[in-house]
Design an enzyme around this catalytic site. Structure first.
Site: not given
Length: 236
Positions: A143, A156, A160
């Site tokens: 991401s 998150y 990533k």
């Protein structure tokens, strides 16, 4: 469906095909004549995919965070379809945006279990067959938040950033002729990102649908090869 020769047809394994990018890629690859083996946690979504795309495609209810489920699934699909030519780890969770210190351990753990351990589980049970064939490309979805950060989505981001490191390390372990690539798909208007953006106050330029994205991403993914091993790439 576009007609392609048997020698050009690829077996493509995708996790997280229930919706969003996973579903869009599934439809895109199949439209071009390739075979897709996919999994997701939604029984209804898997049933819908089976109705839309019959054999030789295969879709199963699997929680990638569960190593035993992945092991059983991989054993069966390797028997029926052989080692995939392209493995795409797409399944991921997003935390509800909030300061890190307010996020419950259960939510943090579930995200890490899917976004990091889930990728490792699939690699553990699928990649040995690819290594034995000394062929294939592994794409782990990263991401922009795996190369940068944003307030409210620290779990998150952590997951990533981990995918970036895991994938680049994996690239050094693969035999010649294979590739492992961390891929930033870009900013796409998925249900997950729309929900997060609403909490964070919007995301400018988020106007590309998963289906429109897939028209670019599918050919891009099919063009990846051993020369891309270890390169952090993005879909423009």
């Amino acid at each position: 469906m576009t007609s392609i020769s048997a020698s050009s047809r690829r077996n493509i394994l995708i996790t997280g095909v229930s919706r969003g990018l996973g579903r869009a890629m599934t439809d895109g690859f199949i439209k071009l004549g390739h075979t897709v083996i996919g999994c997701g946690r939604s029984a209804q979504a898997m049933a819908d995919l089976k109705t839309s795309h019959g054999a030789p495609h295969r879709f199963d209810v699997v929680d990638v965070a569960d190593d035993m489920q992945v092991a059983d699934w991989a054993r069966e699909l390797l028997q029926t379809h052989g080692a995939p030519d392209l493995l795409i780890n797409c399944a991921a969770l997003m935390n509800t945006p909030a300061p890190l210190w307010t996020i419950a351990a259960s939510e943090f753990d579930a995200l890490i279990d899917t976004n990091i351990k889930g990728v490792a589980n699939v690699i553990r049970h699928v990649v040995p067959a690819m290594v034995a064939a000394q062929s294939g490309v592994i794409v782990n979805f990263s991401s922009g938040w795996g190369r940068g950060t944003c307030a409210g989505v620290a779990p998150y981001c952590a997951s990533k950033w981990a995918i970036e490191g895991v994938t680049r390390a994996l690239a050094k372990e693969l035999p010649k002729g294979m590739a492992a690539i961390p891929l930033d798909p870009g900013t796409i208007a998925t249900d997950m990102l729309i929900r997060v953006s609403a909490v964070l106050g919007g995301s400018p330029g988020m106007d590309l649908s998963p289906e429109d994205w897939a028209t670019k991403a599918v050919p891009f993914l099919l063009a990846l090869s051993a020369r891309d091993n270890g390169r952090p790439l993005s879909v423009d």
